[in-house]
Design a protein around this motif. Sequence first.
Motif, PDB file in Angstrom:
ATOM      1  N   PRO A 158       0.866  -1.191   0.011  1.00  0.00           N
ATOM      2  CA  PRO A 158       0.088  -0.038   0.152  1.00  0.00           C
ATOM      3  C   PRO A 158       1.003   1.082   0.068  1.00  0.00           C
ATOM      4  N   ALA A 159       0.410   2.241  -0.859  1.00  0.00           N
ATOM      5  CA  ALA A 159       1.122   3.523  -0.803  1.00  0.00           C
ATOM      6  C   ALA A 159       0.157   4.816  -0.516  1.00  0.00           C
ATOM      7  N   THR A 160       0.510   5.638   0.246  1.00  0.00           N
ATOM      8  CA  THR A 160      -0.329   6.895   0.355  1.00  0.00           C
ATOM      9  C   THR A 160       0.355   8.119  -0.370  1.00  0.00           C
ATOM     10  N   VAL A 161      -0.624   8.702  -1.154  1.00  0.00           N
ATOM     11  CA  VAL A 161      -0.125   9.672  -2.217  1.00  0.00           C
ATOM     12  C   VAL A 161      -1.063  10.603  -2.152  1.00  0.00           C
ATOM     13  N   ALA A 162      -0.694  12.013  -2.309  1.00  0.00           N
ATOM     14  CA  ALA A 162      -1.531  13.230  -2.183  1.00  0.00           C
ATOM     15  C   ALA A 162      -2.224  13.284  -3.513  1.00  0.00           C
ATOM     16  N   VAL A 163      -3.345  13.909  -3.336  1.00  0.00           N
ATOM     17  CA  VAL A 163      -4.093  14.215  -4.760  1.00  0.00           C
ATOM     18  C   VAL A 163      -3.217  14.788  -5.638  1.00  0.00           C
ATOM     19  N   GLU A 164      -2.655  15.884  -5.301  1.00  0.00           N
ATOM     20  CA  GLU A 164      -1.886  16.651  -6.490  1.00  0.00           C
ATOM     21  C   GLU A 164      -0.742  15.607  -6.922  1.00  0.00           C
ATOM     22  N   ASP A 165      -0.366  14.894  -6.349  1.00  0.00           N
ATOM     23  CA  ASP A 165       0.667  13.833  -6.878  1.00  0.00           C
ATOM     24  C   ASP A 165       0.423  12.842  -7.432  1.00  0.00           C
ATOM     25  N   LEU A 166      -1.037  12.365  -7.225  1.00  0.00           N
ATOM     26  CA  LEU A 166      -1.673  11.438  -8.299  1.00  0.00           C
ATOM     27  C   LEU A 166      -1.915  12.097  -9.611  1.00  0.00           C
ATOM     28  N   ILE A 167      -2.097  13.455  -9.383  1.00  0.00           N
ATOM     29  CA  ILE A 167      -2.319  14.125 -11.060  1.00  0.00           C
ATOM     30  C   ILE A 167      -1.123  14.078 -11.604  1.00  0.00           C
ATOM     31  N   TYR A 168       0.088  14.402 -11.125  1.00  0.00           N
ATOM     32  CA  TYR A 168       1.431  14.192 -11.727  1.00  0.00           C
ATOM     33  C   TYR A 168       1.602  12.789 -12.304  1.00  0.00           C
ATOM     34  N   LEU A 169       1.442  11.903 -11.384  1.00  0.00           N
ATOM     35  CA  LEU A 169       1.721  10.209 -11.863  1.00  0.00           C
ATOM     36  C   LEU A 169       0.847   9.968 -13.167  1.00  0.00           C
ATOM     37  N   SER A 170      -0.392  10.631 -13.008  1.00  0.00           N
ATOM     38  CA  SER A 170      -1.249  10.374 -14.149  1.00  0.00           C
ATOM     39  C   SER A 170      -1.068  10.756 -15.526  1.00  0.00           C
ATOM     40  N   VAL A 171      -0.514  12.132 -15.463  1.00  0.00           N
ATOM     41  CA  VAL A 171      -0.102  12.932 -16.770  1.00  0.00           C
ATOM     42  C   VAL A 171       0.940  12.527 -17.228  1.00  0.00           C
ATOM     43  N   ALA A 172       1.984  12.723 -16.365  1.00  0.00           N
ATOM     44  CA  ALA A 172       3.639  12.769 -16.707  1.00  0.00           C
ATOM     45  C   ALA A 172       3.981  11.300 -16.851  1.00  0.00           C
ATOM     46  N   LEU A 173       3.483  10.235 -15.975  1.00  0.00           N
ATOM     47  CA  LEU A 173       3.992   8.769 -16.404  1.00  0.00           C
ATOM     48  C   LEU A 173       2.771   8.309 -16.851  1.00  0.00           C
ATOM     49  N   SER A 174       1.673   8.681 -17.109  1.00  0.00           N
ATOM     50  CA  SER A 174       0.461   7.932 -17.585  1.00  0.00           C
ATOM     51  C   SER A 174       0.131   6.575 -16.661  1.00  0.00           C
ATOM     52  N   ASP A 175       0.292   7.211 -15.432  1.00  0.00           N
ATOM     53  CA  ASP A 175      -0.287   6.171 -14.406  1.00  0.00           C
ATOM     54  C   ASP A 175      -1.770   5.774 -14.447  1.00  0.00           C
ATOM     55  N   SER A 176      -2.237   4.744 -14.747  1.00  0.00           N
ATOM     56  CA  SER A 176      -3.685   4.395 -14.834  1.00  0.00           C
ATOM     57  C   SER A 176      -4.309   4.200 -13.627  1.00  0.00           C
ATOM     58  N   VAL A 177      -3.670   3.626 -12.372  1.00  0.00           N
ATOM     59  CA  VAL A 177      -3.925   3.305 -11.418  1.00  0.00           C
ATOM     60  C   VAL A 177      -4.043   4.752 -10.527  1.00  0.00           C
ATOM     61  N   ALA A 178      -3.271   5.774 -10.648  1.00  0.00           N
ATOM     62  CA  ALA A 178      -3.369   7.135 -10.224  1.00  0.00           C
ATOM     63  C   ALA A 178      -4.405   7.735 -10.849  1.00  0.00           C
ATOM     64  N   ALA A 179      -4.556   7.605 -11.937  1.00  0.00           N
ATOM     65  CA  ALA A 179      -5.741   8.315 -12.826  1.00  0.00           C
ATOM     66  C   ALA A 179      -7.172   7.743 -11.945  1.00  0.00           C
ATOM     67  N   ASP A 180      -7.243   6.307 -11.847  1.00  0.00           N
ATOM     68  CA  ASP A 180      -8.372   5.789 -11.192  1.00  0.00           C
ATOM     69  C   ASP A 180      -8.697   6.477  -9.924  1.00  0.00           C
ATOM     70  N   GLU A 181      -7.454   6.568  -8.980  1.00  0.00           N
ATOM     71  CA  GLU A 181      -7.997   7.276  -7.763  1.00  0.00           C
ATOM     72  C   GLU A 181      -8.645   8.555  -7.834  1.00  0.00           C
ATOM     73  N   LEU A 182      -8.031   9.315  -9.056  1.00  0.00           N
ATOM     74  CA  LEU A 182      -8.767  10.699  -9.111  1.00  0.00           C
ATOM     75  C   LEU A 182     -10.048  10.496  -9.663  1.00  0.00           C
ATOM     76  N   PHE A 183     -10.336   9.577 -10.478  1.00  0.00           N
ATOM     77  CA  PHE A 183     -11.835   9.290 -11.098  1.00  0.00           C
ATOM     78  C   PHE A 183     -12.638   8.955  -9.806  1.00  0.00           C
ATOM     79  N   ALA A 184     -12.171   8.532  -8.696  1.00  0.00           N
ATOM     80  CA  ALA A 184     -12.850   8.020  -7.585  1.00  0.00           C
ATOM     81  C   ALA A 184     -13.449   9.269  -7.158  1.00  0.00           C
ATOM     82  N   LEU A 185     -12.393  10.251  -6.925  1.00  0.00           N
ATOM     83  CA  LEU A 185     -12.845  11.794  -6.479  1.00  0.00           C
ATOM     84  C   LEU A 185     -13.743  12.520  -7.363  1.00  0.00           C
TER      85      LEU A 185
END
Length: 302
Positions: free
Chosen positions: A92-119
């Motif tokens: 398990p990893a704890t990541v701030a919302v703003e850092d999830l945005i970074y992972l989603s766009v810059a790394l195309s991280d789909s798990v990070a994107a889905d955490e944002l879609f949950a919000l």
Amino acid sequence: MSTATVFREARQTLDDAGLRGGFLVRDLDSGEELGLEPDAVFPATSLIKVPLAVATLERAGRGELDLARPVTVPPDRVEGLGPPGLMRFRHPATVAVEDLIYLSVALSDSVAADELFALTPPAAVQAELRRLGLDAIAVRHRTLDLMNTPARQLPDEHLAYELAIGAVTAGQGHPVPQLDVSRANTGTARGFADLLEALWRPSKITAGTAGRVRELMSLNVLRHRLAPDFASDASRWSSKTGTLLTMRHEMGVVEHAGGAAYAVVALTESRVPAAVQPAAEIAMGRVARMLRDLLRDSAAGF
């Protein structure tokens, strides 16, 4: 070369690489543009992560979300190896919302994107795009819904590509929902160019959101597609890629040291049943560069 010659060569380049495509290049200052099938609708694949970032940041700007809010992400969200990012985490990893945005766009991280879609669920992202006047992009589902394709279900990955190519209907329906334009997240080259223009030039998107998304796109680590034709010491290339089965996309903005800026969108579908297609990547960059050069030279009166 004449305009007719450039367009003929561009179409031949795509055909030789086994591609059909929707392309648009737009001068962000004059509004002049050139395109090949710019209104053709394609599954958006990971390009949808940019509208998601815009919607999340706009909500944060209105006080609806806290960008510092910690989100605990469980491991093993998808069976088997996936692309880089949280999908490969074993704990398990704890990541701030703003850092999830970074992972989603810059790394195309789909798990990070889905955490944002949950919000901010797909319907809420769509409503945000509608408010911003960006109606040519359709947001219908989460990102990880893209991962459950035949490539993960069939014993032979080659069969998945054969299915993706052979089962499309004349109206772009498809038994693979991620490739069916009536069910997938979708967009057009013109629609994504409108989004880029809204991010790079004054629009309804707030300055803070636009600036942050531009920064994240400049940090894109995936630079094998259009970047070789647009990045240089005298230009800045900021982009987002998208890849799924037969789909290969990229949208970005090239900003030149002299001040000129062009939005460039390349959406393609391949008829070659292979995951690795360097010829397709090269063809995409070549066609996009041909259109940009023609637009620039036409404006200069050459």
